[in-house]
Write a protein that holds these residues in place. Structure first.
Motif, mmCIF file in Angstrom:
data_model
loop_
_atom_site.group_PDB
_atom_site.id
_atom_site.type_symbol
_atom_site.label_atom_id
_atom_site.label_comp_id
_atom_site.label_asym_id
_atom_site.label_seq_id
_atom_site.Cartn_x
_atom_site.Cartn_y
_atom_site.Cartn_z
ATOM 1 N N CYS A 182 -17.776 -0.110 18.914
ATOM 2 C CA CYS A 182 -17.575 0.429 17.640
ATOM 3 C C CYS A 182 -16.099 0.916 18.079
ATOM 4 N N ILE A 183 -16.147 1.453 19.110
ATOM 5 C CA ILE A 183 -14.303 1.773 19.737
ATOM 6 C C ILE A 183 -13.873 0.825 19.839
ATOM 7 N N ILE A 184 -14.145 -0.073 20.885
ATOM 8 C CA ILE A 184 -13.333 -0.883 20.996
ATOM 9 C C ILE A 184 -12.152 -1.956 19.860
ATOM 10 N N LEU A 185 -13.113 -2.326 18.407
ATOM 11 C CA LEU A 185 -12.703 -2.868 17.297
ATOM 12 C C LEU A 185 -12.360 -1.885 16.492
ATOM 13 N N GLN A 186 -12.759 -0.791 16.406
ATOM 14 C CA GLN A 186 -11.573 0.577 15.295
ATOM 15 C C GLN A 186 -10.586 0.143 16.170
ATOM 16 N N GLU A 187 -10.562 0.800 17.349
ATOM 17 C CA GLU A 187 -9.133 0.781 18.006
ATOM 18 C C GLU A 187 -8.231 -0.393 17.302
ATOM 19 N N MET A 188 -8.528 -1.533 17.510
ATOM 20 C CA MET A 188 -7.803 -2.400 17.324
ATOM 21 C C MET A 188 -7.270 -2.863 15.603
ATOM 22 N N SER A 189 -8.297 -2.317 14.843
ATOM 23 C CA SER A 189 -8.271 -2.250 13.944
ATOM 24 C C SER A 189 -6.863 -0.686 13.916
ATOM 25 N N ALA A 190 -7.467 0.037 13.784
ATOM 26 C CA ALA A 190 -6.134 1.428 14.064
ATOM 27 C C ALA A 190 -4.339 0.791 14.132
ATOM 28 N N ARG A 191 -4.153 0.224 15.989
ATOM 29 C CA ARG A 191 -3.685 -0.395 16.518
ATOM 30 C C ARG A 191 -2.106 -0.952 15.156
ATOM 31 N N LEU A 192 -3.689 -1.927 14.853
ATOM 32 C CA LEU A 192 -3.316 -3.193 13.878
ATOM 33 C C LEU A 192 -2.245 -2.221 12.665
ATOM 34 N N GLY A 193 -3.247 -1.507 12.197
ATOM 35 C CA GLY A 193 -2.591 -0.512 10.421
ATOM 36 C C GLY A 193 -1.444 -0.346 11.047
ATOM 37 N N ILE A 194 -1.265 0.798 12.078
ATOM 38 C CA ILE A 194 0.481 1.433 12.617
ATOM 39 C C ILE A 194 1.390 0.371 12.477
ATOM 40 N N ILE A 195 0.954 -0.230 13.699
ATOM 41 C CA ILE A 195 2.125 -1.488 14.192
ATOM 42 C C ILE A 195 2.583 -2.232 12.521
ATOM 43 N N THR A 196 1.847 -2.814 11.669
ATOM 44 C CA THR A 196 2.486 -3.342 10.488
ATOM 45 C C THR A 196 2.780 -2.595 9.278
ATOM 46 N N GLN A 197 1.802 -1.595 9.432
ATOM 47 C CA GLN A 197 1.626 -1.128 7.889
ATOM 48 C C GLN A 197 1.092 -1.714 6.536
ATOM 49 N N ASN A 198 0.396 -2.512 7.929
ATOM 50 C CA ASN A 198 -0.566 -2.677 6.412
ATOM 51 C C ASN A 198 -2.039 -3.366 6.679
ATOM 52 N N GLY A 199 -2.988 -3.113 5.755
ATOM 53 C CA GLY A 199 -3.951 -3.296 6.121
ATOM 54 C C GLY A 199 -4.557 -4.609 6.529
ATOM 55 N N LEU A 200 -5.873 -4.998 6.551
ATOM 56 C CA LEU A 200 -6.365 -5.996 7.753
ATOM 57 C C LEU A 200 -6.606 -7.031 6.421
ATOM 58 N N SER A 201 -6.978 -7.275 6.125
ATOM 59 C CA SER A 201 -6.968 -7.759 4.644
ATOM 60 C C SER A 201 -5.446 -8.771 4.246
ATOM 61 N N GLU A 202 -4.061 -7.956 3.978
ATOM 62 C CA GLU A 202 -2.760 -8.461 3.729
ATOM 63 C C GLU A 202 -2.353 -8.981 4.705
ATOM 64 N N VAL A 203 -3.313 -8.895 6.321
ATOM 65 C CA VAL A 203 -2.399 -9.548 7.807
ATOM 66 C C VAL A 203 -2.942 -10.678 7.282
ATOM 67 N N LEU A 204 -4.172 -10.576 7.577
ATOM 68 C CA LEU A 204 -5.290 -11.954 7.758
ATOM 69 C C LEU A 204 -4.558 -13.001 6.488
ATOM 70 N N LYS A 205 -4.080 -12.433 5.030
ATOM 71 C CA LYS A 205 -3.894 -13.320 4.067
ATOM 72 C C LYS A 205 -2.667 -14.079 4.213
ATOM 73 N N SER A 206 -1.914 -13.028 5.693
ATOM 74 C CA SER A 206 -0.129 -13.064 4.939
ATOM 75 C C SER A 206 -0.275 -14.647 6.001
ATOM 76 N N GLN A 207 -1.481 -15.120 6.734
ATOM 77 C CA GLN A 207 -1.371 -15.883 7.952
ATOM 78 C C GLN A 207 -2.194 -17.700 7.948
ATOM 79 N N PHE A 208 -2.441 -17.661 6.562
ATOM 80 C CA PHE A 208 -2.298 -19.184 6.031
ATOM 81 C C PHE A 208 -1.097 -19.405 5.153
ATOM 82 N N GLU A 209 -0.410 -20.257 4.797
ATOM 83 C CA GLU A 209 0.709 -21.076 4.305
ATOM 84 C C GLU A 209 -0.067 -21.606 3.164
#
Length: 406
Positions: free
Chosen positions: A49-76
């Motif tokens: 849980c710590i490892i995966l949640q750290e990844m999630s938090a890092r993604l949110g801070i660096i991109t200033q987007n949620g996981l769903s927004e980032v995933l959606k943006s990867q599919f053209e």
């Protein structure tokens, strides 16, 4: 001290989300059925849980987007993107609706142990007034739409849970040598289903979406990553200690008729006094109400990100999602469906869904286009892949066990 407290928040909300009635119920059953022998499985779940949640938090801070927004943006490709959005929304939205019924029902179990029957009868109409109270409190805190108010309220409730569950474990006077032995891995076939439940109740898929969305409410600069990591580490370890305390309390009652934390609370009373019953029941109530708040909140963030809605916590579209989830939870928890069945189903379903969501997260966390120099290290990738493989293996074995027993 004030500065330290000001730096915590999002991680505590994640803890508030995964320490719900589901966690309390699964950990109770683990303790009652297998004693301390599954503490090792819970420890591994907390590390994952710590490892995966750290990844999630890092993604949110660096991109200033949620996981769903980032995933959606990867599919053209529009078709692939639409399929992804449909899968994510159905999995999280529908799953959280089922969770919400269990959350509110669990909170009702805790309160009813103290105040008695939760039902009021008006002629031919029976109303579960405790469900309405819990739903009303959750509605008020969410409707205010102020992140700081929400954060501080949940921090207080998490502290109450921590104190309640740890005190309960201490009251039972556990055998320390047996506790230490419980951290030695052993996996017999009859324990497998419970192990999957422990993983599913600790590493919750919707928390990966929730955390990425919450951190950007508090932090917006890469140099704030150490604060986010410390917040995540402390909060999830506290959650792990709470879960272990519940297993330890459950292990003190060698009674297979215990089917929930409410049963555990009643079983503790004749041995350890009425104080134990009340403390554990208050902890279960706090667990129910915190998760009753965070489950609708997570669903709203996911739907908002997938559909590209603008606005924050107070936008009408955002509110409409969490209101719908909350309403479903209140309605279904009032129908008399056994909460133990809802909760156990949701936990195992989460254990099966986790490798899919974790796989998506790992893929995104290795994209330099998205994260630049903040992508995963080799060690993080190695551990992440191991987590996914373990959850796939345990999930498939649990499905096979269910199939052959039909």
């Amino acid at each position: 001290m004030k500065k330290w407290f000001s730096s915590i928040g999002p991680g505590t909300l994640v803890t508030a989300a995964f320490i719900g009635p589901g966690t309390v119920t699964v950990c109770t059953l683990a303790g009652v059925k297998f004693g301390y022998t599954l503490l090792w499985a819970l420890t591994l779940s907390v590390v994952a849980c710590i490892i995966l949640q750290e990844m999630s938090a890092r993604l949110g801070i660096i991109t200033q987007n949620g996981l769903s927004e980032v995933l959606k943006s990867q599919f053209e490709n529009k078709i692939l993107r639409s399929i992804l959005v449909a899968i994510v929304i159905s999995a999280i939205f529908v799953g959280n609706a089922a969770y919400e019924a269990g959350n509110i029902s669990g909170g009702v179990l805790g309160l009813s142990t103290i105040v008695g029957s939760p039902y009021l009868v008006f002629g031919n109409v029976t109303i579960n007034y405790l469900s309405l109270i819990i739903g009303g409190v959750a509605f008020a805190l969410l409707y205010i739409g102020n992140y700081k108010v929400l954060e501080r309220s949940l921090i207080v409730l998490v502290l109450c849970m921590s104190i309640a569950f740890v005190i309960t474990a201490i009251i039972t006077k556990p055998n320390l040598s047996l506790i230490l032995h419980g951290f030695v891995p052993s996996l017999e076939s009859e324990k497998l289903f419970t192990v999957v439940g422990l993983i599913g109740t600790t590493v919750v898929p919707y928390n990966l979406f929730l955390h990425a969305s919450l951190v950007k409410e508090k932090w917006n600069k890469p140099d704030q990553l150490p604060l986010a990591r410390k917040d995540t580490l402390i909060a999830i370890i506290v959650g792990g200690i709470m879960s272990m305390s519940i297993i330890i309390a459950g292990a003190s009652i060698q009674n297979l008729e215990v089917n929930s934390a409410a049963d555990l609370a009643k079983s503790l009373e004749p041995i350890f006094g009425s104080g134990a019953k009340y403390v554990l029941s208050l902890g279960l109530f706090a667990a129910g109400i915190t998760s009753a708040i965070t489950a609708p909140l997570a669903a709203a963030y996911v739907v908002q990100g997938c559909l590209g809605w603008e606005g924050g916590l107070r936008s009408n579209k955002f509110r409409s999602v969490w209101m719908f989830i909350l309403l479903l939870g209140v309605v279904f928890s009032s129908l008399g469906i056994k909460s133990i069945e809802i909760i156990q189903f949701a936990q195992v379903a989460n254990g099966l869904l986790l490798p899919i969501i974790a796989g998506f997260l790992l893929w995104v966390m290795n994209s330099k286009k998205i994260l630049g120099s903040y992508t995963n290290s080799r060690l993080q990738n190695l551990v992440g892949v191991l987590i996914v493989l373990v959850t796939i293996f345990l999930g498939l074995r649990s499905v096979w066990k269910v199939v052959i027993n039909l």
